[in-house]
Design a protein around this motif. Structure first.
Motif, PDB file in Angstrom:
ATOM      1  N   LEU A  71       1.628  25.582 -15.091  1.00 24.07           N
ATOM      2  CA  LEU A  71       3.054  25.475 -15.341  1.00 24.07           C
ATOM      3  C   LEU A  71       3.337  24.766 -16.658  1.00 24.07           C
ATOM      4  CD1 LEU A  71       4.200  24.436 -11.743  1.00 24.07           C
ATOM      5  CD2 LEU A  71       4.180  26.714 -12.740  1.00 24.07           C
ATOM      6  N   HIS A  72       2.394  23.918 -17.075  1.00 27.15           N
ATOM      7  CA  HIS A  72       2.576  23.133 -18.293  1.00 27.15           C
ATOM      8  C   HIS A  72       1.285  23.214 -19.117  1.00 27.15           C
ATOM      9  CE1 HIS A  72       6.135  21.498 -16.318  1.00 27.15           C
ATOM     10  NE2 HIS A  72       5.386  21.290 -15.270  1.00 27.15           N
ATOM     11  N   PRO A  73       1.343  23.807 -20.310  1.00 32.28           N
ATOM     12  CA  PRO A  73       0.126  23.981 -21.123  1.00 32.28           C
ATOM     13  C   PRO A  73      -0.611  22.672 -21.408  1.00 32.28           C
ATOM     14  CG  PRO A  73       1.935  25.279 -22.005  1.00 32.28           C
ATOM     15  CD  PRO A  73       2.518  24.417 -20.935  1.00 32.28           C
ATOM     16  N   ASP A  74       0.137  21.578 -21.514  1.00 31.08           N
ATOM     17  CA  ASP A  74      -0.493  20.285 -21.785  1.00 31.08           C
ATOM     18  C   ASP A  74      -0.515  19.395 -20.544  1.00 31.08           C
ATOM     19  OD1 ASP A  74       2.217  19.982 -21.684  1.00 31.08           O
ATOM     20  OD2 ASP A  74       2.363  18.576 -23.362  1.00 31.08           O
ATOM     21  N   GLY A  75      -0.331  20.012 -19.391  1.00 32.23           N
ATOM     22  CA  GLY A  75      -0.309  19.238 -18.148  1.00 32.23           C
ATOM     23  C   GLY A  75      -1.693  18.794 -17.718  1.00 32.23           C
ATOM     24  N   VAL A  76      -1.741  17.930 -16.716  1.00 34.46           N
ATOM     25  CA  VAL A  76      -3.004  17.396 -16.221  1.00 34.46           C
ATOM     26  C   VAL A  76      -3.276  17.918 -14.816  1.00 34.46           C
ATOM     27  CG1 VAL A  76      -2.743  15.287 -17.592  1.00 34.46           C
ATOM     28  CG2 VAL A  76      -1.904  15.338 -15.226  1.00 34.46           C
ATOM     29  N   VAL A  77      -4.501  17.704 -14.353  1.00 34.33           N
ATOM     30  CA  VAL A  77      -4.874  17.959 -12.969  1.00 34.33           C
ATOM     31  C   VAL A  77      -5.146  16.600 -12.328  1.00 34.33           C
ATOM     32  CG1 VAL A  77      -6.562  19.005 -11.420  1.00 34.33           C
ATOM     33  CG2 VAL A  77      -5.840  20.211 -13.489  1.00 34.33           C
ATOM     34  N   VAL A  78      -4.469  16.331 -11.238  1.00 38.49           N
ATOM     35  CA  VAL A  78      -4.528  15.015 -10.607  1.00 38.49           C
ATOM     36  C   VAL A  78      -5.403  15.068  -9.359  1.00 38.49           C
ATOM     37  CG1 VAL A  78      -3.190  13.092  -9.673  1.00 38.49           C
ATOM     38  CG2 VAL A  78      -2.192  14.555 -11.442  1.00 38.49           C
ATOM     39  N   ILE A  79      -6.377  14.165  -9.266  1.00 40.95           N
ATOM     40  CA  ILE A  79      -7.238  14.051  -8.088  1.00 40.95           C
ATOM     41  C   ILE A  79      -6.786  12.842  -7.282  1.00 40.95           C
ATOM     42  CG2 ILE A  79      -9.599  13.879  -7.251  1.00 40.95           C
ATOM     43  CD1 ILE A  79      -9.213  16.326  -8.970  1.00 40.95           C
ATOM     44  N   VAL A  80      -6.439  13.078  -6.013  1.00 34.47           N
ATOM     45  CA  VAL A  80      -5.936  12.008  -5.143  1.00 34.47           C
ATOM     46  C   VAL A  80      -6.836  11.904  -3.914  1.00 34.47           C
ATOM     47  CG1 VAL A  80      -3.959  11.118  -3.858  1.00 34.47           C
ATOM     48  CG2 VAL A  80      -3.582  12.510  -5.905  1.00 34.47           C
ATOM     49  N   PRO A  81      -7.490  10.778  -3.670  1.00 33.85           N
ATOM     50  CA  PRO A  81      -8.347  10.639  -2.488  1.00 33.85           C
ATOM     51  C   PRO A  81      -7.535  10.396  -1.216  1.00 33.85           C
ATOM     52  CG  PRO A  81      -8.353   8.593  -3.735  1.00 33.85           C
ATOM     53  CD  PRO A  81      -7.539   9.567  -4.541  1.00 33.85           C
ATOM     54  N   VAL A  82      -7.853  11.146  -0.181  1.00 34.49           N
ATOM     55  CA  VAL A  82      -7.272  10.931   1.155  1.00 34.49           C
ATOM     56  C   VAL A  82      -8.448  10.581   2.055  1.00 34.49           C
ATOM     57  CG1 VAL A  82      -5.866  11.895   3.013  1.00 34.49           C
ATOM     58  CG2 VAL A  82      -5.497  12.638   0.650  1.00 34.49           C
ATOM     59  N   LYS A  83      -8.800   9.310   2.087  1.00 33.69           N
ATOM     60  CA  LYS A  83     -10.053   8.901   2.717  1.00 33.69           C
ATOM     61  C   LYS A  83      -9.844   7.783   3.727  1.00 33.69           C
ATOM     62  CE  LYS A  83     -12.797  10.275  -1.317  1.00 33.69           C
ATOM     63  NZ  LYS A  83     -13.383  11.454  -0.691  1.00 33.69           N
ATOM     64  N   ASP A  84     -10.804   7.684   4.655  1.00 33.17           N
ATOM     65  CA  ASP A  84     -10.816   6.648   5.695  1.00 33.17           C
ATOM     66  C   ASP A  84      -9.639   6.838   6.648  1.00 33.17           C
ATOM     67  OD1 ASP A  84     -13.126   5.596   4.479  1.00 33.17           O
ATOM     68  OD2 ASP A  84     -11.901   4.435   3.081  1.00 33.17           O
ATOM     69  N   THR A  85      -9.185   5.774   7.271  1.00 32.12           N
ATOM     70  CA  THR A  85      -8.154   5.871   8.307  1.00 32.12           C
ATOM     71  C   THR A  85      -6.796   6.228   7.719  1.00 32.12           C
ATOM     72  OG1 THR A  85      -9.319   4.181   9.584  1.00 32.12           O
ATOM     73  CG2 THR A  85      -7.040   4.658  10.215  1.00 32.12           C
ATOM     74  N   VAL A  86      -6.119   7.170   8.363  1.00 31.63           N
ATOM     75  CA  VAL A  86      -4.763   7.528   7.958  1.00 31.63           C
ATOM     76  C   VAL A  86      -3.796   6.516   8.554  1.00 31.63           C
ATOM     77  CG1 VAL A  86      -2.944   9.274   8.128  1.00 31.63           C
ATOM     78  CG2 VAL A  86      -5.336   9.975   7.791  1.00 31.63           C
ATOM     79  N   LEU A 140       4.540  19.279   1.495  1.00 31.73           N
ATOM     80  CA  LEU A 140       5.278  20.534   1.633  1.00 31.73           C
ATOM     81  C   LEU A 140       6.458  20.625   0.676  1.00 31.73           C
ATOM     82  CD1 LEU A 140       5.422  21.158   5.499  1.00 31.73           C
ATOM     83  CD2 LEU A 140       4.179  22.495   3.795  1.00 31.73           C
ATOM     84  N   SER A 141       7.065  19.494   0.355  1.00 33.84           N
ATOM     85  CA  SER A 141       8.263  19.497  -0.489  1.00 33.84           C
ATOM     86  C   SER A 141       7.933  19.488  -1.985  1.00 33.84           C
ATOM     87  CB  SER A 141       9.138  18.280  -0.168  1.00 33.84           C
ATOM     88  OG  SER A 141       8.469  17.071  -0.485  1.00 33.84           O
ATOM     89  N   LEU A 142       6.660  19.381  -2.315  1.00 35.69           N
ATOM     90  CA  LEU A 142       6.262  19.242  -3.709  1.00 35.69           C
ATOM     91  C   LEU A 142       6.353  20.584  -4.442  1.00 35.69           C
ATOM     92  CD1 LEU A 142       5.210  16.697  -5.213  1.00 35.69           C
ATOM     93  CD2 LEU A 142       2.924  17.661  -4.997  1.00 35.69           C
ATOM     94  N   GLU A 143       6.834  20.554  -5.694  1.00 38.43           N
ATOM     95  CA  GLU A 143       6.890  21.750  -6.531  1.00 38.43           C
ATOM     96  C   GLU A 143       5.555  22.022  -7.223  1.00 38.43           C
ATOM     97  OE1 GLU A 143       9.330  23.999  -6.873  1.00 38.43           O
ATOM     98  OE2 GLU A 143      10.434  22.947  -5.302  1.00 38.43           O
ATOM     99  N   SER A 190       4.397  10.607  -8.979  1.00 34.50           N
ATOM    100  CA  SER A 190       4.098  10.123 -10.330  1.00 34.50           C
ATOM    101  C   SER A 190       3.738  11.222 -11.318  1.00 34.50           C
ATOM    102  CB  SER A 190       2.939   9.109 -10.265  1.00 34.50           C
ATOM    103  OG  SER A 190       3.289   7.988  -9.486  1.00 34.50           O
ATOM    104  N   HIS A 191       3.533  12.462 -10.830  1.00 38.00           N
ATOM    105  CA  HIS A 191       3.061  13.526 -11.731  1.00 38.00           C
ATOM    106  C   HIS A 191       3.871  14.808 -11.529  1.00 38.00           C
ATOM    107  CE1 HIS A 191      -0.440  11.086 -12.826  1.00 38.00           C
ATOM    108  NE2 HIS A 191      -0.501  10.763 -11.554  1.00 38.00           N
ATOM    109  N   PRO A 192       5.178  14.771 -11.847  1.00 38.93           N
ATOM    110  CA  PRO A 192       6.019  15.960 -11.623  1.00 38.93           C
ATOM    111  C   PRO A 192       5.667  17.138 -12.520  1.00 38.93           C
ATOM    112  CG  PRO A 192       7.225  14.287 -12.856  1.00 38.93           C
ATOM    113  CD  PRO A 192       5.946  13.651 -12.415  1.00 38.93           C
ATOM    114  N   LYS A 193       4.958  16.900 -13.616  1.00 37.14           N
ATOM    115  CA  LYS A 193       4.609  17.983 -14.539  1.00 37.14           C
ATOM    116  C   LYS A 193       3.111  18.265 -14.561  1.00 37.14           C
ATOM    117  CE  LYS A 193       8.607  17.498 -17.586  1.00 37.14           C
ATOM    118  NZ  LYS A 193       9.076  17.344 -18.986  1.00 37.14           N
TER     119      LYS A 193
END
Length: 255
Positions: free
Chosen positions: A18-33, A76-79, A47-50
């Motif tokens: 969506l954004h030529p200069d955008g980033v790819v964000v890695i988010v850990p979902v680890k251990d107890t929820v 689910l609500s994220l664009e 924090s990373h809408p683009k």
């Protein structure tokens, strides 16, 4: 906005940036929820809408239902396109979180399922009543179908009474390995490493940003972890009883 492009060699859909200069964000979902993890995930997503994509690296045995539902709603609500990368497990609440992503990818030997709710947040404690089980069945089905996945298979992960011919029989709670999850319409494909995942999705040419918990979120995770929160509650009750029986004399008058 368009979130995906052509289908890749592993059955995964390449991401249309969506954004030529955008980033790819890695988010850990680890251990107890728990609620601390929920706060971290929601902050990371906001924090990373683009960003061109957000990859949730899932490795959890589950935890609190309310925290998982908060995370599910935020995803689910994220664009921004989202990918849940299960390596090596998404059990219980982790399954709900993973189903909410646009694409669900599993590593070789990974597992997903076993989402029956229990009191106290653990499989060693009594199962909750039918009301809560019914609610979780609906959440799992609705989440799966929102991403064009099989709702009946998602329900079978919650309720052992769900019968799907050729997949699960009555009295058997469903947990799937990687091959089964792909075959039964839960996972979109397999990637055996983060690098392979990025290459197949066409994201390896972008800058990678790794999200980490801040100190406040780390403290919140520690305090809201089910074992710790139960211990703190017990200590609080003990201090209250001691204060009552000592009639506020001595050190306890300072509490």
């Amino acid at each position: 906005p368009q979130k995906s492009g052509s289908e890749g060699p592993l059955g995964l859909r390449s991401i249309e940036p969506l954004h030529p200069d955008g980033v790819v964000v890695i988010v850990p979902v680890k251990d107890t929820v728990e609620l601390g993890l929920s706060a971290f995930i929601k902050r990371a997503l906001r924090s990373h809408p683009k960003a061109n994509a957000i990859i949730l690296e899932v490795d959890t045995f589950g935890g609190r239902v309310d925290a998982a539902v908060q995370m599910r709603d935020a995803i689910l609500s994220l664009e921004v396109p989202t990918i849940a990368y299960v390596n090596p497990r998404a059990i219980s609440a982790g399954a709900l979180i993973s189903l909410a992503a646009d694409q669900l990818v599993m590593a070789r030997g990974a597992s997903i399922g076993a989402a029956t709710p229990y009191t106290g947040g653990g499989s060693g404690t009594p199962q909750v009543d039918e009301k809560m089980t019914s609610y979780m069945r609906t959440e799992m089905r609705a989440t799966a179908e929102a991403r064009s996945r099989r709702g009946d298979v998602a329900e079978a992960m919650v309720d052992a009474d769900v019968v799907i011919e050729g997949i699960t029989s009555k009295g058997k709670l469903l947990t799937l390995d990687t091959a089964q999850a792909i075959e039964y319409g839960i996972a979109d494909g397999r990637a055996d490493s983060q690098r392979e995942l990025l290459e197949v999705l066409g994201l390896d040419r972008f800058e990678i940003v790794y999200e980490e918990e801040n100190w406040g979120e780390s403290v919140a995770r520690f305090l809201t972890e089910p074992t710790m929160s139960s211990l703190l509650l017990s200590l609080g009750m003990l201090a209250l009883f001691m204060t009552f029986y000592t009639q506020n004399f001595g050190v306890l008058t300072l509490i």
